[in-house]
Enzyme design. Structure first.
Site, PDB file in Angstrom:
ATOM      1  N   ARG A   1     -30.794 -46.682 -19.471  1.00 11.70           N
ATOM      2  CA  ARG A   1     -31.015 -48.022 -20.023  1.00 11.70           C
ATOM      3  C   ARG A   1     -30.480 -49.105 -19.083  1.00 11.70           C
ATOM      4  NH1 ARG A   1     -27.784 -46.388 -25.343  1.00 11.70           N
ATOM      5  NH2 ARG A   1     -28.740 -44.406 -24.734  1.00 11.70           N
TER       6      ARG A   1
ATOM      7  N   LYS B   1     -21.667 -34.436 -17.502  1.00  9.83           N
ATOM      8  CA  LYS B   1     -22.343 -33.522 -18.421  1.00  9.83           C
ATOM      9  C   LYS B   1     -21.754 -32.118 -18.297  1.00  9.83           C
ATOM     10  CE  LYS B   1     -26.950 -35.687 -18.313  1.00  9.83           C
ATOM     11  NZ  LYS B   1     -27.019 -36.038 -19.733  1.00  9.83           N
TER      12      LYS B   1
HETATM   13  N1  BES Z   1     -31.149 -38.156 -18.910  1.00  9.34           N
HETATM   14  C1  BES Z   1     -30.422 -38.121 -20.119  1.00  9.34           C
HETATM   15  C2  BES Z   1     -31.290 -37.794 -21.338  1.00  9.34           C
HETATM   16  C3  BES Z   1     -31.918 -36.421 -21.373  1.00  9.34           C
HETATM   17  C4  BES Z   1     -31.357 -35.415 -22.126  1.00  9.34           C
HETATM   18  C5  BES Z   1     -33.111 -36.178 -20.708  1.00  9.34           C
HETATM   19  C6  BES Z   1     -31.958 -34.173 -22.188  1.00  9.34           C
HETATM   20  C7  BES Z   1     -33.704 -34.925 -20.759  1.00  9.34           C
HETATM   21  C8  BES Z   1     -33.142 -33.937 -21.504  1.00  9.34           C
HETATM   22  C9  BES Z   1     -29.746 -39.480 -20.378  1.00  9.34           C
HETATM   23  O1  BES Z   1     -29.363 -40.178 -19.252  1.00  9.34           O
HETATM   24  C10 BES Z   1     -28.508 -39.223 -21.149  1.00  9.34           C
HETATM   25  O2  BES Z   1     -27.621 -38.614 -20.621  1.00  9.34           O
HETATM   26  N2  BES Z   1     -28.473 -39.706 -22.385  1.00  9.34           N
HETATM   27  C11 BES Z   1     -27.353 -39.546 -23.221  1.00  9.34           C
HETATM   28  C12 BES Z   1     -27.109 -40.855 -23.935  1.00  9.34           C
HETATM   29  C13 BES Z   1     -25.818 -40.897 -24.697  1.00  9.34           C
HETATM   30  C14 BES Z   1     -24.647 -40.882 -23.742  1.00  9.34           C
HETATM   31  C15 BES Z   1     -25.823 -42.148 -25.545  1.00  9.34           C
HETATM   32  C16 BES Z   1     -27.652 -38.430 -24.215  1.00  9.34           C
HETATM   33  O3  BES Z   1     -28.796 -38.335 -24.680  1.00  9.34           O
HETATM   34  O4  BES Z   1     -26.770 -37.637 -24.485  1.00  9.34           O
HETATM   35 MN    MN Z   2     -27.438 -39.652 -18.559  1.00  6.06          MN
END
Ligand code: BES
Ligand code: MN
Ligand code: ZN
Length: 501
Positions: free
Chosen positions: A351, A277
């Site tokens: 997931r 990230k």
């Molecule tokens: N933990 C994150 C989602 C999240 C984002 C929680 C902002 C709280 C605040 C999750 O694991 C994630 O990174 N999701 C990705 C999925 C994508 C790669 C399909 C996302 O939402 O960008």
């Molecule tokens: Mn994630």
């Protein structure tokens, strides 16, 4: 009592008359907007005409209107308290929704800033809501503050709720239990990833479960590998702090009780892994175990309230880190139960751990399954920071959304369109963990999870990416940081299933 692990709530007392010995206490009194836009004390059996008149004269002098959540502090010499805090409820109503009371109580509690003793007449409208709002509004997290910045005052330690209702004691006790559960979830979310990693998280879950008389099972890394939990193991591979799977079971002892499975995402920190990230806001990923925290708090609460429903929480815990041992984009793993997955993006890790846990939970043949997770940034895009998305089997999804709205957590139903599954096709494995397009990210995650829910199980999936963690200003009974959402939604669903099947 005080040897219980975790959050300790203030002592709550129910009284049917205003005690005469509360000299240092603040009295919280609800006021409404009267005829000429002036604040008017909501009629109650605890304050006589003299005290009511004194409060209203003081409020008028200060220009108070009684508008929603307006706060006004006044001195009332005829009352045996240090001061009165008037909290506005807006226009008068015949019925007061619980969350209006909860929010008013929360706003008042936040303004008290360390006051130890509080008494209120808000409870005459709804005892449990007043108790919940006051305790949660007064909640703070100072475990990691040294004497340099720790709050000087003790904070709310003794709360007296005034009520003439027959069931006031029971309602107050339920309010304390509910608020304690929410605060416990908040504590877990607010504990930084340096101190809360899978092993420590499992230890705390076990201690909470044991103290509530639950059956507890903890699987470590080796056991997870041997049993084929490829999702939990794969996500946990990059971290020196190995993954866990915790199972907490509450048995009601009631014949024919419905069986409910709870599953919560327990990523103690989500860097994204190799699909790392951006640095901005990455620290907020300390909240990525908010679903797990809520699920643990809820099963403990079900036991404390002795609900007539059997509940098992299945909680996968891992830290998503990049390292030379981390899983790579393009790796293939096998979920518990045998489905193979091409991991195209290591940041779609929630997931992967949830699918293992859902398959395991379904082996118990539950009637209902609720999973919850800080799963997608797309939840925030679609519904904003305060509205959880709820997906699942149609009827149960709508039931969960309704109950969530009743308790003020406000989940909203969302569809799981069939065609989105096509986007999860993989060229090498049964499924890919992400789709190639950015559309409907929250729903795609739900469609992925649906693949793992056993036929015949009524299922709801709550995406609380935004609602589990408040990055904005405090509001109502919600401060900054962990919110405890969706603990109260899940508890309301359990209560409803216990009552109606
Ligand atoms: N933990 C994150 C989602 C999240 C984002 C929680 C902002 C709280 C605040 C999750 O694991 C994630 O990174 N999701 C990705 C999925 C994508 C790669 C399909 C996302 O939402 O960008
Ligand atoms: Mn994630
Ligand atoms: Zn995550």
């Amino acid at each position: 009592m005080s040897s219980a692990p975790g959050y300790q709530s203030p002592a709550v007392t129910v009284a049917s008359v205003l005690p005469s010995d509360l000299d240092s206490a603040v009295l919280i009194v609800p006021v409404i907007t009267g005829d000429n836009d002036e604040a008017k004390v909501l009629a109650n059996p605890f304050l006589d005409a003299e005290a009511t008149g004194e409060i209203e004269v003081a409020l008028k002098a200060l220009g108070a209107k009684g508008s929603t959540e307006q706060l006004t502090r006044v001195l009332v010499p005829s009352l045996p308290v240090a001061s009165v805090l008037a909290v506005g409820l807006g226009k008068d109503r015949d019925e007061w929704p619980a969350d209006v009371i909860r929010r008013a109580a929360g706003v008042a509690a936040r303004a008290l800033n360390g006051t130890e003793t509080v008494v209120t007449t808000l409870s005459e409208l709804d005892v449990a809501a007043a108790v919940e709002g006051l305790i949660l509004g007064a909640y703070r997290f100072s475990e990691f503050r040294s004497a340099k910045t720790a709050p000087k005052e003790a904070g709310l330690t003794a709360l007296t709720v005034l009520s003439t209702a027959d069931d006031a004691e029971t309602a107050a006790a339920r309010g304390v239990d509910v608020a304690t559960a929410v605060a416990t979830a908040r504590d877990l979310v607010n504990t930084p990833p340096s101190h809360l990693f899978p092993g420590e998280f499992a230890k705390r879950a076990k201690a909470l479960g044991k103290s509530a008389g639950l059956e507890v099972e903890v699987l470590g890394k080796k056991e997870l590998e041997d049993a084929g939990y490829g999702g939990v193991v794969g996500v946990g591979k990059g971290s020196s702090r190995g993954p866990r799977l915790v199972r907490l079971t509450y048995r009601s002892g009631k014949k024919d009780a419905k069986k409910v499975a709870l599953v919560g995402k327990g990523i103690t920190f989500d860097t994204g892994g190799i699909s790392i990230k951006p640095a901005a806001n990455m620290h907020q990923m300390t909240s990525d175990m908010g679903g797990a925290a809520a699920v643990i708090a809820t099963v403990v609460l079900a036991a404390r309230q002795q609900l007539a429903v059997d509940v098992t929480a299945t909680v996968p815990m891992a830290e998503n880190m990049p390292s030379s041992t981390a899983q790579r984009p393009g790796d293939v793993l096998t979920q518990y139960g045998g489905t193979t997955i091409e991991v195209l993006n290591t940041d779609a890790e929630g997931r992967l751990i949830l699918a293992d846990a859902i398959v395991r939970a379904c082996e118990d043949n539950p009637d209902y399954l609720i999973d919850t997770a800080t799963l997608t940034g797309a939840q925030l895009v679609a519904l904003g920071a305060r509205t959880p998305g709820v997906m699942g089997t149609d009827e149960f999804r709508d039931r969960v959304a309704k109950l969530s709205q009743d308790v003020g957590e406000n989940a909203w139903p969302m569809p799981l369109p069939e065609e989105l599954k096509d986007d999860l096709k993989s060229t090498v494995a049964d499924l890919a963990n992400v789709s190639g397009v950015r559309n409907a990210g929250m729903l795609v995650a739900g469609v992925y999870l649906r693949e793992f829910v056993a036929d015949g199980v009524q299922w709801a999936h709550l995406d609380v990416a935004g609602p589990a963690y408040n990055t904005g200003s405090p509001w109502g009974y919600t401060g900054k940081g962990g919110t405890g959402v969706p603990t109260r939604t899940m508890f309301a669903v359990l209560q409803d299933i216990a009552a109606n099947g």
